[in-house]
Design a protein around this motif. Structure first.
Motif, PDB file in Angstrom:
ATOM      1  N   ARG A  87      34.605  43.163  32.400  1.00 25.72           N
ATOM      2  CA  ARG A  87      34.159  42.244  32.958  1.00 25.72           C
ATOM      3  C   ARG A  87      34.738  40.847  32.108  1.00 25.72           C
ATOM      4  O   ARG A  87      35.645  39.919  32.626  1.00 25.72           O
ATOM      5  CB  ARG A  87      33.568  41.839  33.562  1.00 25.72           C
ATOM      6  CG  ARG A  87      32.730  41.344  35.126  1.00 25.72           C
ATOM      7  CD  ARG A  87      31.336  40.724  34.931  1.00 25.72           C
ATOM      8  NE  ARG A  87      31.459  39.949  35.989  1.00 25.72           N
ATOM      9  CZ  ARG A  87      30.027  39.381  37.471  1.00 25.72           C
ATOM     10  NH1 ARG A  87      29.241  39.827  36.506  1.00 25.72           N
ATOM     11  NH2 ARG A  87      30.458  38.126  37.766  1.00 25.72           N
ATOM     12  N   LEU A  88      34.156  40.749  31.157  1.00 24.03           N
ATOM     13  CA  LEU A  88      34.845  38.958  29.925  1.00 24.03           C
ATOM     14  C   LEU A  88      36.296  39.048  30.451  1.00 24.03           C
ATOM     15  O   LEU A  88      37.039  37.940  30.325  1.00 24.03           O
ATOM     16  CB  LEU A  88      34.177  39.172  29.368  1.00 24.03           C
ATOM     17  CG  LEU A  88      34.977  38.233  28.368  1.00 24.03           C
ATOM     18  CD1 LEU A  88      33.973  36.684  28.903  1.00 24.03           C
ATOM     19  CD2 LEU A  88      33.962  38.220  26.279  1.00 24.03           C
ATOM     20  N   LEU A  89      36.525  40.167  29.654  1.00 22.98           N
ATOM     21  CA  LEU A  89      38.255  40.609  29.235  1.00 22.98           C
ATOM     22  C   LEU A  89      39.118  40.103  31.077  1.00 22.98           C
ATOM     23  O   LEU A  89      40.722  40.074  30.894  1.00 22.98           O
ATOM     24  CB  LEU A  89      38.613  42.385  29.047  1.00 22.98           C
ATOM     25  CG  LEU A  89      37.633  42.101  27.470  1.00 22.98           C
ATOM     26  CD1 LEU A  89      38.063  43.673  26.918  1.00 22.98           C
ATOM     27  CD2 LEU A  89      38.065  41.419  26.807  1.00 22.98           C
ATOM     28  N   THR A  90      38.929  41.169  31.244  1.00 25.86           N
ATOM     29  CA  THR A  90      39.363  41.539  33.106  1.00 25.86           C
ATOM     30  C   THR A  90      39.791  39.837  33.776  1.00 25.86           C
ATOM     31  O   THR A  90      40.235  39.192  33.844  1.00 25.86           O
ATOM     32  CB  THR A  90      38.132  42.150  34.303  1.00 25.86           C
ATOM     33  OG1 THR A  90      38.661  43.478  32.934  1.00 25.86           O
ATOM     34  CG2 THR A  90      38.910  41.548  35.557  1.00 25.86           C
ATOM     35  N   GLU A  91      38.457  38.710  33.373  1.00 22.97           N
ATOM     36  CA  GLU A  91      37.672  37.736  33.802  1.00 22.97           C
ATOM     37  C   GLU A  91      39.402  36.409  33.319  1.00 22.97           C
ATOM     38  O   GLU A  91      39.654  35.893  33.424  1.00 22.97           O
ATOM     39  CB  GLU A  91      36.590  36.833  33.740  1.00 22.97           C
ATOM     40  CG  GLU A  91      35.886  37.613  34.881  1.00 22.97           C
ATOM     41  CD  GLU A  91      34.410  37.020  34.353  1.00 22.97           C
ATOM     42  OE1 GLU A  91      33.486  36.916  34.899  1.00 22.97           O
ATOM     43  OE2 GLU A  91      33.883  35.947  33.224  1.00 22.97           O
ATOM     44  N   ARG A  92      39.523  37.379  31.770  1.00 27.00           N
ATOM     45  CA  ARG A  92      40.234  36.587  31.462  1.00 27.00           C
ATOM     46  C   ARG A  92      41.883  37.118  31.309  1.00 27.00           C
ATOM     47  O   ARG A  92      43.051  36.784  30.601  1.00 27.00           O
ATOM     48  CB  ARG A  92      39.626  36.599  29.908  1.00 27.00           C
ATOM     49  CG  ARG A  92      38.471  35.126  29.013  1.00 27.00           C
ATOM     50  CD  ARG A  92      38.577  35.371  28.203  1.00 27.00           C
ATOM     51  NE  ARG A  92      38.954  34.805  27.070  1.00 27.00           N
ATOM     52  CZ  ARG A  92      39.299  33.316  27.487  1.00 27.00           C
ATOM     53  NH1 ARG A  92      38.760  32.505  27.217  1.00 27.00           N
ATOM     54  NH2 ARG A  92      40.111  32.713  26.498  1.00 27.00           N
TER      55      ARG A  92
END
Length: 243
Positions: free
Chosen positions: A31-36
């Motif tokens: 989720r963090l990677l997707t947000e970035r």
């Protein structure tokens, strides 16, 4: 009057030893990677990144996807990862087979138990609570509770002090973990270590050089008997420091 020997202490790693947490860690990291604006990592890849704390997990995950950041950016990413993860740390995670039964047996045999993990304190306690494991442990030494963490042996010593207070220096203790980080922490703390071979490690546990390697948590009591000559049921004699 004969003095009864001090009860032995078992320090347990959490991720990859007591609880299979990689699925929830993967969800939060992706989720963090997707947000970035980055891609996502397969769970099998995340398995090899777990065990050295949240900051190293996030840093490695970002690097894997070509999203490396500087120190300030990393701090922000770690904070966001923990915000995501701590909101749901035990949705897909599960204790490994035999954990509850084995902890019950060890407690009944006279062992004192603690958790020593590089996972931050809050999600560590949340996971233990979620699976009703907290009552087994006298202390939880999370990765952000002390000035140092594994592989620094001081992390193990500090957790022992939470359990035993002033008697910690005389503790007869063993660590059970799953990775080189655990092995190095135990060696630095001059304690024996049992390694499980089902956890999170990029080097097979059998190749790391622990004092014993087990394929099931249920095999732990027998492994402890092999390390501690008198066996857990009779409260073992002092374990000599590792050289």
């Amino acid at each position: 009057m004969e003095t009864r020997p001090m009860a032995p202490v078992l320090l347990c790693d959490l991720d990859g030893t007591l609880v299979d947490t990689v699925a929830d860690l993967t969800v939060a990291l992706n989720r963090l990677l997707t947000e970035r604006g980055l891609g996502t990592l397969p769970q099998r890849r995340v398995r090899g990144l777990v065990g050295r704390g949240a900051a190293r997990l996030v840093e490695s995950g970002l690097a894997e996807m070509g999203g490396a950041v500087g120190p300030d950016g990393l701090s922000a990413c770690v904070a966001r990862f923990l915000e995501i993860y701590e909101a749901a740390p035990a949705v897909h995670s599960r204790p490994y087979p035999g954990v509850i039964e084995t902890l019950t047996s060890l407690r009944a045999a006279g062992w004192r138990l603690g958790v020593c993990t590089n996972k931050p304190q809050a999600p560590s306690e949340a996971i233990l609570d979620a699976f009703e494991l907290s009552p087994f442990f006298e202390a939880v030494g999370g990765g952000d509770r002390f000035p140092v963490r594994k592989p620094d042996g001081g992390h193990l010593h500090a957790t022992l002090e939470l359990i035993m207070g002033g008697d910690a220096k005389a503790a007869r203790a063993v660590l059970v973990g799953d990775s080189r980080t655990d092995l190095d922490a135990a060696r630095n703390a001059r304690l024996p270590v049992v390694l499980v071979d089902y956890g999170y490690t990029d080097v097979p546990a059998a190749e790391l050089g622990g004092d014993a390697v087990i394929s099931s948590f249920a095999a732990l009591p027998e492994a402890l008997e092999g390390i501690v000559a008198d066996g857990p049921s009779t409260l073992p004699r002092t374990i000599p420091p590792m050289q």
